[in-house]
Write an enzyme that holds these catalytic residues in place. Structure first.
Site, short mmCIF file in Angstrom:
data_model
loop_
_atom_site.label_atom_id
_atom_site.label_comp_id
_atom_site.label_asym_id
_atom_site.label_seq_id
_atom_site.Cartn_x
_atom_site.Cartn_y
_atom_site.Cartn_z
N SER A 27 29.32 19.84 22.11
CA SER A 27 30.62 19.22 22.33
C SER A 27 31.68 19.69 21.34
O SER A 27 32.87 19.70 21.65
CB SER A 27 30.50 17.69 22.26
OG SER A 27 29.90 17.30 21.02
N GLY A 64 26.62 17.50 24.40
CA GLY A 64 25.30 16.90 24.34
C GLY A 64 24.15 17.89 24.24
O GLY A 64 22.99 17.49 24.12
N ASN A 93 23.24 18.15 17.66
CA ASN A 93 22.62 17.06 18.41
C ASN A 93 21.14 16.90 18.07
O ASN A 93 20.60 15.79 18.14
CB ASN A 93 22.81 17.26 19.92
CG ASN A 93 24.25 17.02 20.34
OD1 ASN A 93 24.86 16.03 19.96
ND2 ASN A 93 24.81 17.95 21.09
N ASP A 174 35.33 8.36 17.23
CA ASP A 174 33.88 8.37 17.05
C ASP A 174 33.45 8.94 15.71
O ASP A 174 32.27 8.91 15.36
CB ASP A 174 33.19 9.12 18.19
CG ASP A 174 33.63 10.58 18.30
OD1 ASP A 174 34.27 11.10 17.36
OD2 ASP A 174 33.32 11.20 19.34
N HIS A 177 33.86 14.01 16.55
CA HIS A 177 34.57 15.11 17.20
C HIS A 177 35.98 15.28 16.63
O HIS A 177 36.74 14.31 16.57
CB HIS A 177 34.64 14.85 18.71
CG HIS A 177 33.30 14.78 19.34
ND1 HIS A 177 32.67 13.58 19.61
CD2 HIS A 177 32.45 15.76 19.74
CE1 HIS A 177 31.48 13.82 20.15
NE2 HIS A 177 31.33 15.13 20.24
#
Length: 199
Positions: A27, A64, A93, A174, A177
Site C-alpha cells: 500500500s 495488503g 505487512n 492510521d 500511510h
C-alpha cells in the site's frame, strides 16, 4: 515527404525501445488513500520522463501485499512486463503481522532471484518495524533486507519512510500511510538509489 519519413524513422530508431521499471510493493507504493498520480511511484515516473527519457514505470503494487504474495506474483509480472529494473518494496505487512523472519527472507530471495534470472537489475527497498514488536524481531527484520541485498549483490535502500518516519503530521489518520504532501520526499529519497540503474 520521403526525406521527412526517413528522418522520422532515424529519430525513432535512435531513441530505441522504451525500457520498463517494475515496482512490486504494498500500500505504501500503491498510493493508499491518495489519488494514484499523487503517490511516490507516479511522481517517480514523472521525474523519469524528464530526466531519463526512454523509461516507463509499471506499478504492480497491491495494498495488503506480503512478501509471499509478491513471490507468488513476480514470475507473471516479469513475463508480462519484461522489465529492465525491478523495485521490490515489500515486507511491511509481514512485519505488522509478525510473520516469521526466515519466511520473509526466503520470499524476498525468491523475488530477487527471479528478477535477476530474467536479466533485470534490482533495487530492494527496506522497511522497519515499530519497537513494540520487540528488539530481536525489529532488528532481525531490518537485517533481512541487508542480508538479501548483500547475498544477491543488488542495490538496497534500507528504509523507504526514512525522511518522514518521525513526523506524525506526515501520515494519514492510521499513522501508517503517508499523506500526499510528503510523497515528493519519498520520491526524492528513492531516486538516488534508482537513478544509477537507469543508465
Amino acid at each position: 515527404m520521403a526525406v521527412g519519413l526517413a528522418t522520422l524513422g532515424a529519430s525513432v530508431a535512435e531513441a530505441g525501445p522504451v525500457r520498463t521499471v517494475l515496482v512490486m510493493g504494498d500500500s505504501l507504493s500503491a498510493a493508499y488513500g491518495l489519488a494514484p498520480e499523487e503517490g511516490w511511484v507516479a511522481l517517480t515516473a514523472e521525474r523519469m520522463a524528464r530526466e531519463t527519457p526512454g523509461w516507463r514505470v509499471v506499478n504492480a503494487s497491491v495494498s495488503g501485499e506480503t512478501t509471499a504474495g509478491g513471490a507468488a506474483r513476480i514470475e507473471g509480472e516479469l513475463a508480462r512486463n519484461r522489465p529492465a529494473v525491478v523495485v521490490i518494496a515489500l515486507g511491511g505487512n509481514d512485519g505488522l503481522r509478525g510473520l516469521p523472519l526466515k519466511q520473509t527472507r526466503a520470499n524476498l530471495e525468491k523475488m530477487v532471484s527471479a528478477a535477476k534470472a530474467s536479466g533485470a537489475q534490482v533495487l530492494l527497498v527496506g522497511m522497519r518495524m515499530p519497537p513494540n514488536l520487540g528488539k530481536a524481531y525489529t532488528e532481525g527484520f531490518a537485517a533481512n533486507f541487508r542480508a538479501v541485498a548483500e547475498a544477491h549483490k543488488v542495490s538496497l535502500l534500507p528504509f523507504l519512510l526514512e525522511p518522514i518516519a518521525m513526523d506524525r503530521a506526515s501520515f494519514q489518520a492510521d499513522n501508517i500511510h503517508p499523506v500526499a504532501a510528503v510523497q515528493p520526499k519519498l520520491r526524492d529519497h528513492v531516486w538516488p538509489a534508482l537513478a544509477p540503474l537507469l543508465k
